[in-house]
Enzyme design. Structure first.
Site: not given
Length: 340
Positions: A99, A130, A243
């Site tokens: 990433r 996420c 979430h």
């Protein structure tokens, strides 16, 4: 004409969702195979109305395959993703390994699809964390209108973000509370998760923030704009899937809450449910299985000149992982692979 697709880590929660979403979105697949570690070899997984038997990742030849969706940890990704890429197969990686690599695009298709062009160099594309994925979907259209200076975010992250072990621990501890003779001590989490919240996700860093909080800062800057200041507090809550985030945004220009609401209603991947009445907002249990990032509680922050607050909810196994990976595959197909 479709693609030859590999799902790596097909027996895990995210791998299962990748297969489900590929089928649901009718991704153009000519051939698909499911890979897993040797201990899961032969396990059956579903792809639409088909049943696939997992094959051994360790001996698989990626030559001739177009796209590999990786849903395994960083260690396995570090070993096998370069092998797949060297064989000419584009890798879409759900781990954190790539990433922050400047040569690897980190993509949320509603936000920065043009970054896909960078993938030609190394044939690896990173999927964001996420908690970051859903937040940047909400932030980008507002940033385009009024330029975001600073974001303060508190997350309420479900146990599925910690994998099957997290789900099992919440389930077992919840049952044990009603059966005191069946004690279930914390194993996956640092403290009891049932009927509790834990302000700690991933490891602590020297700065005092956790790695999860650092990820939200670094990834938001890479995906949207390096000039945005972000501070995060990430909290694990006793929710199985979904979430939630309370987000405070400071802009360079004034942005009225009604205009912000209108902008978000027209933004890709966003569903606005924002009524100032009992139940006029979305909670985690309502987002499960959905593709959207839901935005509620949009309101001015009167404590600063150009501020807004909002509530953001999404299925972390979908937009936070599997769905975003499949959407990246769709962009890859449209812009680079361009088959029939």
């Amino acid at each position: 004409m479709g693609y030859r697709v590999v799902v790596v880590g097909a027996t895990g929660n995210v791998g299962h969702e990748m297969l489900n979403i590929l089928a649901e979105r009718q991704f153009p697949v000519d051939e698909i195979t499911a890979l897993a570690s040797r201990k899961s070899l032969g396990t059956e997984v579903s792809f639409g109305d088909k049943t696939l038997k997992t094959k051994d990742l360790d001996t698989f030849d990626f030559t001739g395959w177009d796209i590999a969706l990786f849903a395994v940890g960083s260690d396995a990704t570090k070993k096998y993703a370069p092998i797949a890429a060297k064989a000419g197969c584009y890798v879409i990686d759900n781990s954190s390994l790539y990433r922050y690599d400047a040569d690897i695009p980190l993509i949320v298709p509603e936000v920065n699809p043009d970054a896909i062009e960078l993938a030609v160099k190394r044939k690896i594309i990173a999927n964001p964390n996420c908690s970051t994925a859903q937040m940047v979907v909400a932030l980008k259209p507002l940033h385009d209108r009024a330029r975001i200076k600073r974001v303060v975010v508190s997350t309420y992250q479900s146990v599925s973000g910690a994998g099957k072990e997290g789900i099992d621990e919440l389930w077992d501890q919840t049952k044990s509370i009603y059966n005191p003779t069946d004690d279930k001590p914390a194993r996956k989490f640092t403290k009891q998760i049932a009927f509790n919240v834990i302000p700690h996700i991933d490891v602590f860093m020297d700065s005092g923030e956790t790695k999860e909080e650092w990820k939200m800062v670094a990834e938001t800057k890479k995906i949207i704009d390096p000039s945005i200041k972000v501070t995060a507090t990430c909290v694990r809550v006793p929710v199985f899937v979904g979430h939630s985030e309370a987000i405070n945004i400071e802009f360079e220009e004034f942005l009225d809450e009604d205009e912000a609401r209108d902008i978000l209603r027209e933004s890709p991947g966003v569903m606005v449910i924002d009524k100032r009445e009992d139940g006029g907002y979305v909670t985690p249990v309502e987002c499960v299985g959905d593709f959207a990032t839901f935005i509620s509680r949009i309101r001015q922050d009167s404590t600063i000149d150009n501020g807004l607050n909002l509530w953001c909810v999404s299925d972390n196994l979908r937009k936070g992982a599997a769905l975003n990976a499949v959407q990246i595959a769709e962009v890859l197909g449209q812009r680079i692979l361009k088959k029939g």
